[in-house]
Design a protein around this motif. Structure first.
Motif, PDB file in Angstrom:
ATOM      1  N   MET A   1       0.935  -1.122   0.066  1.00 19.70           N
ATOM      2  CA  MET A   1      -0.025  -0.022  -0.264  1.00 19.70           C
ATOM      3  C   MET A   1       0.892   1.243   0.050  1.00 19.70           C
ATOM      4  N   GLN A  35      -2.542   2.922   6.989  1.00 14.80           N
ATOM      5  CA  GLN A  35      -2.527   2.670   5.577  1.00 14.80           C
ATOM      6  C   GLN A  35      -3.916   2.341   4.931  1.00 14.80           C
ATOM      7  N   GLN A  39      -5.757   4.631   1.769  1.00 13.16           N
ATOM      8  CA  GLN A  39      -5.864   3.825   0.582  1.00 13.16           C
ATOM      9  C   GLN A  39      -7.431   3.918   0.109  1.00 13.16           C
ATOM     10  N   GLN A 108     -10.599  -0.700   0.721  1.00 11.06           N
ATOM     11  CA  GLN A 108     -10.501   0.364   0.125  1.00 11.06           C
ATOM     12  C   GLN A 108     -11.625   1.110  -0.157  1.00 11.06           C
TER      13      GLN A 108
END
Length: 306
Positions: A1, A35, A39, A108
């Motif tokens: 990522m 992360q 994302q 995501q």
């Protein structure tokens, strides 16, 4: 990522979503959690990380994110999960508040799929299904969760009486609902989300995305849900207190059935440690809901346990 920066808020307007992450000694998992937010395909958000007095490497992990425009790190002396989450609510500027614990991960597209459901002004909470993973991040296959843990939409208060089917780290809440009806009960050690969902469900609709947008981590050291006795005590207090406070707004049959279900669970909880107490709970469950098979199954287990 990739660690891409959030979009800068050049007009100094409030973000649509405030992502409230709470962390207590979860530095080991925090980078992955962060992360998974960075994302997101939906980008109109801020991140508020509430550090509830961590003594591990959380502060060091945070340093790599301090340059991000919409990232805010708030440290407080250890006050418990409810205080940390309320601190996040108090600091949030968004129209919607998305909750995330630092040991969990998001798909995501999570926010992109959930936020449009708030187009219905009656919806106050949007959640999703979850995929379980172990302490190392490996996905786990689990069986059917049962009737009372199936996701529901609309006015769900009488279903919530039976069990908490809303995955906390999947939830997004309209901020005005929290302002009007209160945040987390800081006197509770566990079950704070179930308590909140029941209170909110008296006033607003719930909606859900029918796919796992959350990766929920289980089985690692320090996870509070492993404390079975404490969890049972908090659950009893939450349910009994909610019914006492709002009985006039609940259908009597639903209350009776939920109390019978709770007593059956209490019977199973005590079956190995206090057999006579267990028997009393199974018997009371039968009296409250004599047409349900569950307490009779419990009595069978009680009778042939040894």
């Amino acid at each position: 990522m990739s660690n891409r920066p959030l979009e800068k808020n050049t007009e100094n307007t409030s973000p649509t979503v405030s992502v409230v992450i709470t962390c207590y000694n979860y530095g080991h998992y925090l980078d992955g959690c962060m992360q998974s937010v960075l994302q997101q395909t939906y980008t109109d958000y801020e991140i508020l990380l509430i550090d509830d007095g961590s003594t591990d490497d959380t502060a060091e992990v945070v340093q790599k994110y301090n340059h991000l425009e919409n990232f805010h790190y708030i440290f407080q002396e250890n006050g418990g999960q409810a205080r940390a989450k309320n601190r996040g609510i108090e600091s949030a500027r968004g129209e919607f508040i998305a909750f995330l614990d630092a040991d969990d991960l998001w798909h995501q597209d999570k926010l992109a799929e959930q936020i449009p459901l708030f187009a219905d002004p009656g919806v106050g909470v949007v959640y999703s299904r979850a995929q379980l993973m172990d302490a190392n991040g490996e996905k786990m296959e689990v069986g059917d969760a049962g009737e009372y843990l199936r996701p529901r939409s609309g006015r769900v208060v009488e279903w919530l009486l039976f069990d908490n089917f809303v995955w906390f780290s999947s939830s997004v809440v309209r901020a005005t609902c929290l302002q009007q009806f209160g945040g987390f009960d800081e006197s509770l050690a566990m079950g704070i989300d179930w308590d909140l969902w029941m209170r909110l469900s008296l006033h607003c609709d719930f909606a859900y995305v029918d796919r796992p947008l959350l990766l929920y981590r289980v089985g690692h050291p320090g996870q509070m849900s492993k404390n079975a006795d404490g969890r049972r005590a908090c659950a009893d207090r939450i349910l009994d207190g909610f019914i006492d406070a709002h009985k006039e707004r609940l259908h009597p049959r639903a209350v009776r059935q939920a109390q019978a279900y709770a007593d059956c669970n209490r019977g199973y909880h005590y079956i190995d440690t206090d057999r006579w107490r267990s028997l009393r709970f199974f018997a009371r469950s039968v009296c409250m809901h004599p047409w349900s098979l569950e307490p009779y199954k419990g009595l069978f287990h009680w009778l042939f346990r040894f």
